[in-house]
Design an enzyme around this catalytic site. Structure first.
Site, PDB file in Angstrom:
ATOM      1  N   HIS A 116       4.854  38.134  -3.161  1.00  0.00           N
ATOM      2  CA  HIS A 116       3.768  37.733  -2.754  1.00  0.00           C
ATOM      3  C   HIS A 116       4.241  36.323  -1.886  1.00  0.00           C
ATOM      4  O   HIS A 116       4.865  35.680  -2.517  1.00  0.00           O
ATOM      5  CB  HIS A 116       2.894  37.461  -3.760  1.00  0.00           C
ATOM      6  CG  HIS A 116       2.476  38.767  -4.187  1.00  0.00           C
ATOM      7  ND1 HIS A 116       1.985  39.001  -5.530  1.00  0.00           N
ATOM      8  CD2 HIS A 116       2.007  40.119  -3.632  1.00  0.00           C
ATOM      9  CE1 HIS A 116       1.422  40.003  -5.770  1.00  0.00           C
ATOM     10  NE2 HIS A 116       1.618  40.944  -4.620  1.00  0.00           N
TER      11      HIS A 116
ATOM     12  N   GLU B 164       3.744  32.960  -3.164  1.00  0.00           N
ATOM     13  CA  GLU B 164       4.252  32.559  -4.513  1.00  0.00           C
ATOM     14  C   GLU B 164       5.711  32.359  -4.467  1.00  0.00           C
ATOM     15  O   GLU B 164       6.370  33.271  -4.672  1.00  0.00           O
ATOM     16  CB  GLU B 164       3.982  33.849  -5.522  1.00  0.00           C
ATOM     17  CG  GLU B 164       2.483  34.319  -5.540  1.00  0.00           C
ATOM     18  CD  GLU B 164       2.133  35.371  -6.443  1.00  0.00           C
ATOM     19  OE1 GLU B 164       2.841  35.894  -7.064  1.00  0.00           O
ATOM     20  OE2 GLU B 164       0.709  35.717  -6.527  1.00  0.00           O
TER      21      GLU B 164
ATOM     22  N   ARG C 130       1.202  46.826  -4.775  1.00  0.00           N
ATOM     23  CA  ARG C 130      -0.044  47.965  -4.495  1.00  0.00           C
ATOM     24  C   ARG C 130       0.639  49.082  -3.843  1.00  0.00           C
ATOM     25  O   ARG C 130      -0.012  50.042  -3.497  1.00  0.00           O
ATOM     26  CB  ARG C 130      -1.088  47.274  -4.297  1.00  0.00           C
ATOM     27  CG  ARG C 130      -1.744  46.355  -4.739  1.00  0.00           C
ATOM     28  CD  ARG C 130      -2.067  46.620  -6.317  1.00  0.00           C
ATOM     29  NE  ARG C 130      -3.039  45.614  -6.702  1.00  0.00           N
ATOM     30  CZ  ARG C 130      -2.579  44.278  -7.059  1.00  0.00           C
ATOM     31  NH1 ARG C 130      -1.138  44.506  -7.458  1.00  0.00           N
ATOM     32  NH2 ARG C 130      -3.272  43.602  -7.655  1.00  0.00           N
TER      33      ARG C 130
ATOM     34  N   HIS D 170       6.459  36.291 -10.507  1.00  0.00           N
ATOM     35  CA  HIS D 170       5.147  35.910  -9.566  1.00  0.00           C
ATOM     36  C   HIS D 170       4.431  34.388 -10.017  1.00  0.00           C
ATOM     37  O   HIS D 170       5.371  33.830 -10.691  1.00  0.00           O
ATOM     38  CB  HIS D 170       4.017  36.906 -10.039  1.00  0.00           C
ATOM     39  CG  HIS D 170       4.354  38.292  -9.296  1.00  0.00           C
ATOM     40  ND1 HIS D 170       3.722  38.690  -8.469  1.00  0.00           N
ATOM     41  CD2 HIS D 170       5.321  39.091  -9.549  1.00  0.00           C
ATOM     42  CE1 HIS D 170       4.066  40.135  -8.116  1.00  0.00           C
ATOM     43  NE2 HIS D 170       5.152  40.106  -8.771  1.00  0.00           N
TER      44      HIS D 170
ATOM     45  N   GLU E 263       4.937  35.821 -14.870  1.00  0.00           N
ATOM     46  CA  GLU E 263       3.610  34.779 -13.996  1.00  0.00           C
ATOM     47  C   GLU E 263       4.522  33.394 -14.333  1.00  0.00           C
ATOM     48  O   GLU E 263       4.159  32.857 -15.825  1.00  0.00           O
ATOM     49  CB  GLU E 263       2.425  35.365 -14.492  1.00  0.00           C
ATOM     50  CG  GLU E 263       1.975  36.515 -14.070  1.00  0.00           C
ATOM     51  CD  GLU E 263       1.707  36.640 -12.622  1.00  0.00           C
ATOM     52  OE1 GLU E 263       1.780  35.770 -11.999  1.00  0.00           O
ATOM     53  OE2 GLU E 263       1.236  37.794 -12.170  1.00  0.00           O
TER      54      GLU E 263
END
Length: 400
Positions: free
Chosen positions: A102, A105, A164, A206, A288
């Site tokens: 992403h 990030e 996704r 992430h 994360e």
């Protein structure tokens, strides 16, 4: 003013200037080391790619740079390989860290460059660095979404969320997990790379919380609920291997122990970790690493993640079950299928060496390991105990 006093004042001024104190400016500052440079701030794509190329040249005895594809805008998707024999096929496990999936990030960009620099500077004097470089092929992909980073987009430049975009077992409804042809270039490049060699384990970096997330990410119903894989115990152990060494994860009040099943947190579909596990047998988790996206100081990230990163790579590849399957007499490598207990996950030996690597949680209770060689119509079961030492269990099978 006398001659002696004048000399004394001149000497004092020179000393102050050399110390950088006469007018607040530093006359001389030692250049940053490569390790310090990658922790000083975030690189843009041009600087990132240039650094990776320079690193591969400077540390060429343990590093190799590969381009696995291009982004929508044509930026190179680069991967560093670190090993004592980079670029050579060996009887060793493959592991990969992927970051910046992403665009907003970015912490993993500098974190993976820092890991590479630390390994280059520390090998072979540091035992952990030596075991990583000598024991596996470590792949580092600092940015999967360079376009998103440049444009400050969470998605790629086509506004597609890359986590996704992978073929999903729920969405495909029995149609398999092969590419549909509609995946983004970044997704296609990563899928092809996973299919090009046998990766034992992986992690995807992430931001947005402090937690280690493990499959499955989705549920057939679409509701938030714990959805375990057939290897749930091993996945929970791998997630704990990272989280227990990470100060923020280990002390989390939101996630007990700093870990969570993906679907129990919130279900997603088309995620990378589910696809790699189901399609290639790679045990991948999602990390994360910072709670507020895009704000992580690189030095702090390194301080918090150095031990978790190195130990997760080692435990997931060399801390479980590994070995080889060969023919009696000639010791020719055999293509075999290895399954453990009731798990449906199939680990395959490599064609060239007959070696295999299978993550497993340590246990005092033996695992039932089945080794099958379809070409010879041969199957045998073994009881194997995985120790808590991190050195794994060795199973070398000789087939009549």
């Amino acid at each position: 003013m006398g001659h002696t006093s004048g000399c004394a004042l001149l000497l004092c001024a020179l000393l102050l200037a050399c110390a950088g104190l006469s007018d607040g400016r530093q006359l001389y500052q030692a250049p940053l080391t490569p390790l310090q440079k990658v922790q000083a701030g975030y690189f843009n794509n041009t600087a990132l790619f240039a650094h990776m190329r320079e690193f591969a040249s400077r540390c060429s005895s343990i590093a190799r740079l590969t381009q696995i594809g291009k982004s929508v805008k044509g930026e190179p998707l680069l991967v560093l390989e670190l090993s004592n024999k980079p670029g050579q096929e060996e009887a060793k496990p493959n592991f990969i860290y992927i970051a910046n999936m992403h665009g907003t990030e970015p912490g993993g960009r500098q974190l993976l460059l820092t890991l590479a620099e630390w390994l280059c500077a520390s090998y072979p004097k540091d035992a952990t660095a030596q075991r990583i470089i000598d024991g596996m092929h470590l792949y580092l992909m600092p940015t999967m979404n360079p376009d998103g980073y440049t444009e400050d987009l969470y998605e790629n430049i086509n506004f597609v969320n890359l986590n996704r975009d992978f073929p999903d077992p729920v969405q495909r409804k029995g149609k398999g997990l092969t590419a549909s042809g509609k995946e983004q270039p970044e997704t296609t490049a990563v899928m092809n790379f996973f299919l090009s060699r046998p990766f034992t384990a992986a992690a995807n970096m992430h931001e947005g919380a402090f937690v280690a997330n493990y499959p499955y990410d989705g549920t057939p119903s679409g509701n938030t609920a714990y959805n375990p894989t057939p290897d749930d115990g091993t996945f929970r152990f791998l997630a704990r291997t990272y989280a227990s060494r990470h100060v923020m994860m280990a002390n989390s009040t939101e996630f007990p122990g700093g870990i969570t099943n993906g679907a129990a947190w919130y279900p997603i579909y088309g995620g990378m970790q589910d696809w790699t596990y189901l399609s290639t047998g790679t045990f991948q988790i999602t990390l994360e690493l910072w709670d507020i996206k895009g704000t992580a100081p690189p030095r702090t990230l390194w301080a918090q993640n150095r031990a978790p990163m190195t130990q997760y790579a080692l435990w997931s590849t060399l801390g479980g079950l590994r070995g080889s399957v060969r023919r009696r007499g000639t010791l020719a490598p055999l293509e075999a299928r290895i399954t453990v207990g009731a798990s449906s996950t199939v680990t395959r030996t490599t064609k060239r060496f007959g070696d295999f690597y299978r993550p497993l949680a340590p246990s005092n209770t033996p695992y039932l390991v089945r080794v099958a060689v379809p070409a010879l119509n041969w199957t045998q079961s073994f009881n194997v105990t995985v120790p808590y030492t991190g050195r794994g269990a060795l199973l070398n099978v000789i087939v009549p």
